[in-house]
Write a protein that holds these residues in place. Sequence first.
Motif, PDB file in Angstrom:
ATOM      1  N   GLU A 148       0.909  -1.434   0.152  1.00 27.84           N
ATOM      2  CA  GLU A 148       0.028   0.161   0.106  1.00 27.84           C
ATOM      3  C   GLU A 148       0.916   1.156   0.032  1.00 27.84           C
ATOM      4  O   GLU A 148       1.032   2.066  -1.066  1.00 27.84           O
ATOM      5  CB  GLU A 148      -0.907   0.026   1.084  1.00 27.84           C
ATOM      6  CG  GLU A 148      -1.616   1.345   1.555  1.00 27.84           C
ATOM      7  CD  GLU A 148      -2.868   1.633   0.663  1.00 27.84           C
ATOM      8  OE1 GLU A 148      -3.370   2.711   1.013  1.00 27.84           O
ATOM      9  OE2 GLU A 148      -3.205   0.683  -0.204  1.00 27.84           O
ATOM     10  N   TYR A 149       1.727   1.627   0.952  1.00 25.44           N
ATOM     11  CA  TYR A 149       2.210   2.765   1.229  1.00 25.44           C
ATOM     12  C   TYR A 149       3.282   3.210   0.193  1.00 25.44           C
ATOM     13  O   TYR A 149       3.190   3.939  -0.624  1.00 25.44           O
ATOM     14  CB  TYR A 149       3.043   2.996   2.502  1.00 25.44           C
ATOM     15  CG  TYR A 149       3.647   3.870   3.080  1.00 25.44           C
ATOM     16  CD1 TYR A 149       2.830   5.082   3.408  1.00 25.44           C
ATOM     17  CD2 TYR A 149       5.151   4.115   3.160  1.00 25.44           C
ATOM     18  CE1 TYR A 149       3.535   6.294   3.649  1.00 25.44           C
ATOM     19  CE2 TYR A 149       5.724   5.241   3.467  1.00 25.44           C
ATOM     20  CZ  TYR A 149       4.919   6.237   3.864  1.00 25.44           C
ATOM     21  OH  TYR A 149       5.404   7.644   4.209  1.00 25.44           O
ATOM     22  N   THR A 150       4.200   2.098  -0.065  1.00 23.92           N
ATOM     23  CA  THR A 150       5.247   2.239  -1.105  1.00 23.92           C
ATOM     24  C   THR A 150       4.528   2.445  -2.614  1.00 23.92           C
ATOM     25  O   THR A 150       4.998   3.472  -3.173  1.00 23.92           O
ATOM     26  CB  THR A 150       6.485   0.978  -1.056  1.00 23.92           C
ATOM     27  OG1 THR A 150       6.810   1.074   0.173  1.00 23.92           O
ATOM     28  CG2 THR A 150       7.402   1.358  -2.205  1.00 23.92           C
ATOM     29  N   PRO A 151       3.700   1.445  -3.129  1.00 22.70           N
ATOM     30  CA  PRO A 151       3.145   1.699  -4.355  1.00 22.70           C
ATOM     31  C   PRO A 151       2.239   3.022  -4.512  1.00 22.70           C
ATOM     32  O   PRO A 151       2.647   3.876  -5.667  1.00 22.70           O
ATOM     33  CB  PRO A 151       2.538   0.467  -4.735  1.00 22.70           C
ATOM     34  CG  PRO A 151       2.364  -0.108  -3.420  1.00 22.70           C
ATOM     35  CD  PRO A 151       3.647   0.253  -2.401  1.00 22.70           C
ATOM     36  N   VAL A 152       1.693   3.293  -3.466  1.00 19.20           N
ATOM     37  CA  VAL A 152       0.844   4.697  -3.552  1.00 19.20           C
ATOM     38  C   VAL A 152       1.676   5.747  -3.566  1.00 19.20           C
ATOM     39  O   VAL A 152       1.438   6.732  -4.522  1.00 19.20           O
ATOM     40  CB  VAL A 152      -0.172   4.634  -2.235  1.00 19.20           C
ATOM     41  CG1 VAL A 152      -0.503   6.016  -2.211  1.00 19.20           C
ATOM     42  CG2 VAL A 152      -1.144   3.692  -2.585  1.00 19.20           C
ATOM     43  N   LEU A 153       2.871   5.775  -2.893  1.00 16.21           N
ATOM     44  CA  LEU A 153       3.681   7.096  -2.808  1.00 16.21           C
ATOM     45  C   LEU A 153       4.267   7.302  -4.302  1.00 16.21           C
ATOM     46  O   LEU A 153       4.590   8.244  -4.662  1.00 16.21           O
ATOM     47  CB  LEU A 153       4.632   7.050  -1.868  1.00 16.21           C
ATOM     48  CG  LEU A 153       4.294   7.159  -0.514  1.00 16.21           C
ATOM     49  CD1 LEU A 153       5.331   6.911   0.746  1.00 16.21           C
ATOM     50  CD2 LEU A 153       3.744   8.930  -0.277  1.00 16.21           C
ATOM     51  N   ARG A 154       4.602   5.938  -4.904  1.00 19.72           N
ATOM     52  CA  ARG A 154       5.406   6.072  -6.356  1.00 19.72           C
ATOM     53  C   ARG A 154       4.243   6.802  -7.212  1.00 19.72           C
ATOM     54  O   ARG A 154       4.606   7.483  -8.238  1.00 19.72           O
ATOM     55  CB  ARG A 154       5.496   4.720  -6.488  1.00 19.72           C
ATOM     56  CG  ARG A 154       6.241   4.683  -7.917  1.00 19.72           C
ATOM     57  CD  ARG A 154       6.636   3.259  -8.644  1.00 19.72           C
ATOM     58  NE  ARG A 154       7.368   2.471  -7.235  1.00 19.72           N
ATOM     59  CZ  ARG A 154       6.812   1.550  -6.891  1.00 19.72           C
ATOM     60  NH1 ARG A 154       5.610   0.944  -7.072  1.00 19.72           N
ATOM     61  NH2 ARG A 154       7.508   0.724  -5.735  1.00 19.72           N
ATOM     62  N   MET A 155       3.041   6.411  -7.233  1.00 16.67           N
ATOM     63  CA  MET A 155       1.986   6.823  -7.975  1.00 16.67           C
ATOM     64  C   MET A 155       1.763   8.329  -7.813  1.00 16.67           C
ATOM     65  O   MET A 155       1.579   8.986  -8.690  1.00 16.67           O
ATOM     66  CB  MET A 155       0.466   6.304  -7.740  1.00 16.67           C
ATOM     67  CG  MET A 155       0.636   4.559  -8.189  1.00 16.67           C
ATOM     68  SD  MET A 155      -0.818   4.006  -7.387  1.00 16.67           S
ATOM     69  CE  MET A 155      -2.131   4.495  -8.672  1.00 16.67           C
TER      70      MET A 155
END
Length: 268
Positions: free
Chosen positions: A217-224
């Motif tokens: 959740e956290y890592t991929p969302v921040l990438r987006m």
Amino acid sequence: MADDFLRARRRQALARLATRLRREPDDVNLILPFDEVVAALGWRAERSLGLQTIRLESIVGTVDSRRDFDRKFRPTSNRVRERWERLALLQARGESLPPIDVYRVGDLHFVRDGHHRVSLAIAHGLQTIDAYVIEVETVVSSRGIRTRADLITKDYERLFRSRVPLAPQALEKIKVTDPWSYAELGEAVEAWGFRYMQSEGKFVDRAEVARRWFTQEYTPVLRMLREADLIGDRTDAEVYLAVASERYRLIRTHEWTDDVIERLRRDR
């Protein structure tokens, strides 16, 4: 000896006045209480390091509940005058004073015994002092503690770590400026964990929830969010919190898609 004590008292009074004129927080000159600091950071272990030479500027607190000295160990009243001047006289006669006793928390020191000796050393312009050191290991780092107000942030961070037991390298990537944000982020992670367990149909402990939330959740969302230029000047954790809340308010979904990100960018 009397003149030395009076000069130290005068410096303390001037420091209080300067703090008020600069409109700094009232606690900026208050000595830090060891028990409150350790309670906020979370005690983990302690060990004796024996006799060491420590820098006087690193001594910022006390185990004593009385407040006879300020943060710079300047006397706050005349109550300590008699003992202060007696030790000063012994020192002037060439007699050596025994080492002090301190607790070490990170790079900060807290006096167990020897407050007057510390005050005297600072008043005479010394840079170091000999001390018997007991090192205290804490859950949260003492880095960044300047006033008692900073303990609030540390306390919330400690509680967040107990609710979201991430690996140290992951925790380093989660920073907030408002202490309450740690509580909000903890709630968000727990809510995500509940939804995850519902979808998987199985119980998952806190450590596993934290790990999966960070990686899925956290890592991929921040990438987006970075790709959509939605980070701005806030920390990553603050942006995640703000956008996650806005996402659900506007779109009524817990999913992250390109369409969701696009709408958030248009409506921000």
